[in-house]
Design a protein around this motif. Structure first.
Motif, mmCIF file in Angstrom:
data_model
loop_
_atom_site.group_PDB
_atom_site.id
_atom_site.type_symbol
_atom_site.label_atom_id
_atom_site.label_comp_id
_atom_site.label_asym_id
_atom_site.label_seq_id
_atom_site.Cartn_x
_atom_site.Cartn_y
_atom_site.Cartn_z
ATOM 1 N N LEU A 1 0.847 -1.185 0.000
ATOM 2 C CA LEU A 1 0.000 0.000 0.000
ATOM 3 C C LEU A 1 0.885 1.238 0.000
ATOM 4 O O LEU A 1 1.781 1.366 0.832
ATOM 5 N N LEU A 2 0.630 2.152 -0.946
ATOM 6 C CA LEU A 2 1.399 3.402 -0.997
ATOM 7 C C LEU A 2 0.699 4.537 -0.265
ATOM 8 O O LEU A 2 1.296 5.247 0.522
ATOM 9 N N TYR A 3 -0.597 4.731 -0.576
ATOM 10 C CA TYR A 3 -1.334 5.860 -0.008
ATOM 11 C C TYR A 3 -2.764 5.454 0.315
ATOM 12 O O TYR A 3 -3.366 4.639 -0.384
ATOM 13 N N THR A 4 -3.302 6.077 1.361
ATOM 14 C CA THR A 4 -4.729 6.018 1.649
ATOM 15 C C THR A 4 -5.241 7.449 1.589
ATOM 16 O O THR A 4 -4.685 8.329 2.263
ATOM 17 N N LEU A 5 -6.250 7.691 0.772
ATOM 18 C CA LEU A 5 -6.758 9.046 0.567
ATOM 19 C C LEU A 5 -8.154 9.184 1.155
ATOM 20 O O LEU A 5 -9.046 8.397 0.849
ATOM 21 N N HIS A 6 -8.313 10.187 2.004
ATOM 22 C CA HIS A 6 -9.605 10.467 2.631
ATOM 23 C C HIS A 6 -10.155 11.746 2.007
ATOM 24 O O HIS A 6 -9.666 12.828 2.301
#
Length: 359
Positions: free
Chosen positions: A263-268
């Motif tokens: 996983l690179l990024y989690t965007l909210h």
């Protein structure tokens, strides 16, 4: 000259105009237009140029479930809960042609890379192939035993992949019209499926919160991600083939690095479920939509160095494109072919990460 530094994805802009949940998004070839569909029964065509007015297309009598620009960008296809398919000319007039053959909600629509045909998936349990210019239904693929949520052509147009509530993903040969393989590893409804840009892998998203990547030649499971805490509703491959973006009912978007299997990024960004996501044709941007009625456009940033390259190889000699993409896939296989032990360990590690993550 210094190498460009990699940054996190950034929210470039957001479009407001839909009056109900956004269900689908797609960029035109030149990234000048972005189409979205909604439960408000309308299609919107947004202009990426600031201060340009959006087009609102009315014609469907119920939720618009899917949109797809033709490869040239001169046509826009949509499907709806009203059981019809429409092909629009995405200009200010917004004229459309209606296609009828499905007997239930049309869930998915996708043009073949030559633009000559398109494929649809429906709650009538069929996948149907249509002629774009002759404006007619050609044939059905009928082996699913529950609603079909998604169907896509392979990049070369020879195969079709479909995902269904019967918990299977099926690969079909377009010429023989036969199912050549069924993947049955999902534990619940399969919501979305797509081909890797090389055409040798597929990724599928499920109601069981997972994303799985298979090799369509060996039928091996290459990767298994369990990173979301709710159903995964959509996914999109970066055109380089190295990244995958997912949209989930847990309200997040996640960017996965397929080469590293992490996983690179989690965007909210969305309030409530993220229902749809799609990269632009160059990968410079991706768009998402949600039940919050918003369409968001994000600048990728994490793969800046590859944009020029992707643009240059958009119409390369066939050998160049296939050899560079085959290299990506073989690297993917070398690094990420998972034995059962590794898969178990990977899942355990991901579980630990999930437990440690703040709520």
């Amino acid at each position: 000259m210094a190498a460009p530094c990699l940054e996190d994805p950034s929210l470039e802009r957001h479009f407001k105009g839909h009056r109900d949940a956004v269900t689908c998004v797609d960029f035109s070839l030149n990234t000048k237009q972005l189409a979205s569909g909604s439960m408000d029964s309308c299609l919107m065509v947004w202009h990426m140029k600031p201060q340009s007015r959006a087009y609102r297309f009315a014609g469907h009598k119920d939720t618009v479930t899917c949109v797809n620009f033709s490869p040239s960008g001169h046509l826009l296809a949509s499907g709806s809960r009203d059981k019809t398919v429409r092909i629009w000319v995405p200009n200010v007039k917004g004229e459309s042609t209606v296609f009828r053959a499905h007997t239930a909600t049309v869930r998915s629509i996708h043009f073949c890379s030559d633009g000559q045909s398109f494929v649809t998936a429906s709650d009538d349990k069929t996948v149907k192939v249509w002629s774009t210019h002759r404006q007619k239904f050609l044939f059905s693929l009928s082996q699913h035993i529950n609603w079909v949520r998604c169907a896509k052509f392979s990049p070369d147009g020879r195969l079709i992949v479909s995902a269904s509530d019967d918990k299977t993903v099926k690969v079909w040969d377009k010429t023989s019209r036969e199912c050549v393989h069924s993947y049955c590893e999902h534990g619940s409804f399969v919501t979305y499926v797509d081909f890797h840009p090389s055409g040798t892998c597929i990724a599928a998203a499920g109601m069981d919160n997972t994303v799985k990547v298979w090799d369509v030649r060996t039928h091996r499971l290459l990767q298994h991600y369990q990173l979301h805490s709710a159903a995964v509703n959509a996914l999109s491959f970066h055109p380089s083939g190295s990244y995958l973006v997912t949209a989930s009912s847990d309200s997040t978007l996640k960017i996965l690095d397929l080469m590293e299997g992490r996983l690179l990024y989690t965007l909210h960004g969305h309030q409530g479920p993220a229902t749809t996501v799609a990269f632009s044709r160059t990968g410079e941007y991706f768009a998402s939509g949600g039940s919050d009625e918003q369409v968001m456009v994000w600048k990728s940033n994490f793969d800046v160095v590859n944009y020029g390259e992707v643009l240059r190889v958009q119409r390369p000699p066939a050998t160049l494109a296939s050899s560079s993409r085959t290299l990506t896939v073989s690297l993917l296989e070398q690094r990420l072919t998972l034995t059962e032990d590794k898969l178990k360990q990977c899942l355990e590690n991901q579980q630990l990460i999930m437990q440690r993550a703040p709520p």
